[in-house]
Write an enzyme that holds these catalytic residues in place. Structure first.
Site, PDB file in Angstrom:
ATOM      1  N   LEU A   1       0.818  -1.205   0.000  1.00 53.16           N
ATOM      2  CA  LEU A   1       0.000   0.000   0.000  1.00 53.16           C
ATOM      3  C   LEU A   1       0.856   1.261   0.000  1.00 53.16           C
ATOM      4  O   LEU A   1       0.344   2.361  -0.135  1.00 53.16           O
ATOM      5  CB  LEU A   1      -0.945  -0.009   1.210  1.00 53.16           C
ATOM      6  CG  LEU A   1      -1.845  -1.254   1.321  1.00 53.16           C
ATOM      7  CD1 LEU A   1      -2.683  -1.187   2.578  1.00 53.16           C
ATOM      8  CD2 LEU A   1      -2.716  -1.398   0.081  1.00 53.16           C
ATOM      9  N   ARG A   2       2.166   1.094   0.203  1.00 51.75           N
ATOM     10  CA  ARG A   2       3.180   2.149   0.094  1.00 51.75           C
ATOM     11  C   ARG A   2       3.124   3.204   1.188  1.00 51.75           C
ATOM     12  O   ARG A   2       3.854   4.191   1.123  1.00 51.75           O
ATOM     13  CB  ARG A   2       3.112   2.823  -1.270  1.00 51.75           C
ATOM     14  CG  ARG A   2       3.426   1.903  -2.452  1.00 51.75           C
ATOM     15  CD  ARG A   2       4.728   1.163  -2.300  1.00 51.75           C
ATOM     16  NE  ARG A   2       5.187   0.567  -3.575  1.00 51.75           N
ATOM     17  CZ  ARG A   2       6.161  -0.329  -3.653  1.00 51.75           C
ATOM     18  NH1 ARG A   2       6.773  -0.738  -2.551  1.00 51.75           N
ATOM     19  NH2 ARG A   2       6.540  -0.809  -4.834  1.00 51.75           N
TER      20      ARG A   2
ATOM     21  N   ASP B   1       0.584  -9.729  -5.747  1.00 50.79           N
ATOM     22  CA  ASP B   1       1.941  -9.181  -5.648  1.00 50.79           C
ATOM     23  C   ASP B   1       1.920  -7.714  -6.077  1.00 50.79           C
ATOM     24  O   ASP B   1       2.804  -7.244  -6.794  1.00 50.79           O
ATOM     25  CB  ASP B   1       2.931  -9.990  -6.491  1.00 50.79           C
ATOM     26  CG  ASP B   1       4.385  -9.622  -6.189  1.00 50.79           C
ATOM     27  OD1 ASP B   1       4.633  -9.041  -5.118  1.00 50.79           O
ATOM     28  OD2 ASP B   1       5.257  -9.894  -7.020  1.00 50.79           O
TER      29      ASP B   1
END
Length: 433
Positions: A71-72, A313
Site C-alpha cells: 500500500l506504500r 503481488d
C-alpha cells in the site's frame, strides 16, 4: 469517514452464487443484514430489503483475499497512497488484504501498525491485515517484539524484500515465533546468489546481457528454511514461489507433514522470461520471471493445491522508476485490479471449475492469514464481490484506480470485470447507478 450502514438490509437476487469454501455453485439469492450474511435462498422471517441488487448473469462470490499487496504507506506516498490503493482494492473485488512490513519506517512498532490499521479503517475499503517486521528496522540484527506487534494487529512476521543476513537470526526468529504460535513469512531467495541479479539465469538473460538470479537461489533457501522448521517447530509461509524446482521441494516438505504454506504471484502464472522482450521494464519483477517450464509447473501446482494461494503481488511503482534501463528499473507492478481477471484466465487455461478457480483467492488465502474471510456462509461477514465473468476490458492507465500504472498487461484485453464490491454489508464500489 465511514458511514455506519451496517443496519442496511440487502438482497442480492438471481446471481450465480459461488462459495468455494462449501463448493456451492448455483443460481440463488443472498440476504444481508447487520453486516453479515443472514441467509441464502430463503429470506429470514420478517426480512425486508432496503436495496435489492439484480445479479442476473453475474457471479456472486466472497470478497477476494489478497495476501501480498503493498500500500506504500508510510514513507512511499510518491508511489501510492492508502486512499488510491484502497480504491484499487475494491475496484478489483478485494475485501481483505495483507500488506508487507517494508514501509518507511518499517512496521516494527505497535504504534505504526495501529496507525496504519486506523487509517485504513477510516476509508471505505478493504480490511487491512499488516505483516509485522521480523527484525527491528528490518535490519536483520535484533528480533522485533512479535507479541506486541501481534496484539496491535499483525497476522504474521516478515522481512518483506529485505533478506536476513545470516542463518543465526533466522533460527532465533523461528524459535521465538514457534514459542508464541506465530507464522513466519519468508521470501525464499539466497542473498549471496541473488544479489545484483535482475532476471532469470537463462538464455534470455544471456542474450540481453542481464545479471541473473539462478534457480538454486530459491531452492537452497527453501531447503534451509525447511531444515530450520524441523529444528524449531516453526510454522512458515513461503512468499511468491517462482521455480518448478521450488515447487517440488515444497511438495516434498508437505508430504512429510511440515507446517508449510506458500503462494505465487499472479504474474508468474501467465508470464515467463521471454516476455521481457527488448528490455520491457514492466516485466522487471521480484522474484524474476522464469522459464516457460517453471511457469507451467506453477500453474499446475496452484491448481492441485501444492501452492496454497495466488496473490496479486501488488507493488505500485512511480513512472520515473520504470522509465530507465531494465537493470536499473525498480521491480514491481500493479496487480490488485488484475487479480480477478488473470485468475479467471488461469482457471480456464488449466480446466478448473469456478469454485476451484476462486478458492485460491478467497478461502484458501484467508486460511493462511488466519482471518474469518473468504466465504458466503450464513453468519459470515458480508464481504462480497459481484462480477461479470464474460465482460472484456482493455487494461489502460485511465482504467486503473491504483496510483501505480505499470503492468506487463498494459494494452491487453482481459475478461472478467467487477461490478460491485460489498464490505461489511456496505457497497464500497459499484459501476452502476
Amino acid at each position: 469517514m465511514r458511514r455506519d450502514l451496517h443496519g442496511m438490509r440487502l438482497e442480492i437476487a438471481h446471481g450465480r452464487v459461488v462459495d468455494p469454501a462449501s463448493g456451492c455453485d448455483k443460481v440463488g439469492t443472498v440476504y444481508i443484514a447487520d453486516g453479515v450474511v443472514a441467509a441464502l435462498d430463503k429470506a429470514p422471517d420478517g426480512f425486508r430489503a432496503d436495496e435489492t441488487i439484480d445479479a442476473k448473469g453475474l457471479v456472486v462470490c466472497p470478497g477476494l483475499v489478497d495476501i501480498s499487496a503493498r500500500l506504500r504507506e508510510p514513507g512511499f506516498e510518491y508511489k501510492a497512497t492508502l486512499e488510491s490503493e484502497m480504491r484499487a482494492a475494491v475496484a478489483g473485488g478485494v475485501t481483505t488484504l495483507a500488506c508487507p512490513p517494508d514501509t518507511d519506517p518499517p512496521l516494527d512498532e505497535p504504534g505504526l501498525v495501529e496507525m496504519l490499521t486506523r487509517r485504513a479503517g477510516s476509508i471505505d475499503g478493504a480490511h487491512v491485515h499488516p505483516l509485522g517486521a521480523l527484525t527491528v528496522g528490518l535490519k536483520g540484527e535484533r528480533l522485533a517484539e512479535m507479541a506486541e506487534l501481534h496484539e496491535a494487529g499483525c497476522v504474521g512476521f516478515s522481512q518483506g524484500e529485505r533478506p536476513l543476513p545470516g542463518l543465526a537470526v533466522m533460527l532465533s526468529a523461528m524459535r521465538y515465533a514457534a514459542t508464541l504460535g506465530f507464522t513466519v513469512w519468508l521470501r525464499p531467495e539466497a542473498k549471496t546468489l541473488a544479489e545484483g541479479g535482475v532476471a532469470h539465469d537463462g538464455e534470455v538473460a544471456t542474450r540481453l546481457g542481464l545479471a541473473s538470479i539462478p534457480t538454486v537461489a530459491e531452492t537452497i533457501a527453501i531447503r534451509t528454511i525447511v531444515e530450520l522448521m524441523g529444528a524449531t517447530g516453526a510454522r512458515v509461509h513461503l512468499e511468491r514461489l517462482s521455480t518448478a524446482a521450488g515447487v517440488a521441494l515444497v511438495a516434498e516438505a508437505k508430504k512429510r507433514g511440515a507446517p508449510l504454506t506458500c503462494d505465487v504471484g499472479i504474474h508468474h502464472l501467465h508470464l515467463c522470461d521471454r516476455d521481457i522482450g527488448d528490455f520491457d521494464a514492466n516485466c522487471r519483477l521480484s522474484p524474476p520471471l522464469r522459464e516457460t517450464s517453471d511457469r507451467d509447473r506453477l500453474r499446475a501446482a496452484a491448481a492441485d493445491g501444492t501452492i496454497d494461494a495466488i496473490c496479486s503481488d501488488h507493488a505500485p511503482v512511480d513512472e520515473d522508476s520504470k522509465q530507465v534501463p531494465f537493470a536499473e528499473a525498480e521491480p514491481g507492478a500493479t496487480g490488485l485490479e488484475l487479480l480477478l481477471p488473470l485468475t479467471l484466465q488461469w482457471g480456464r487455461d488449466v480446466g478448473l471449475k469456478m469454485p476451484e478457480t476462486l478458492s485460491a483467492i478467497t478461502h484458501r488465502a484467508a486460511r493462511i492469514l488466519g482471518v474469518p474471510a473468504g466465504t458466503i456462509a450464513p453468519g459470515a461477514a458480508a464481504d462480497i464481490c459481484i462480477f461479470d465473468a464474460g465482460r472484456p476490458w482493455v487494461v489502460q492507465a485511465q482504467a486503473l484506480a491504483s496510483q501505480g500504472k505499470n503492468t506487463p498487461f498494459m494494452g491487453l484485453e482481459l475478461t472478467g470485470r467487477v461490478v460491485r464490491t460489498i464490505v461489511g454489508g456496505r457497497t464500497v464500489y459499484s459501476t452502476g447507478p
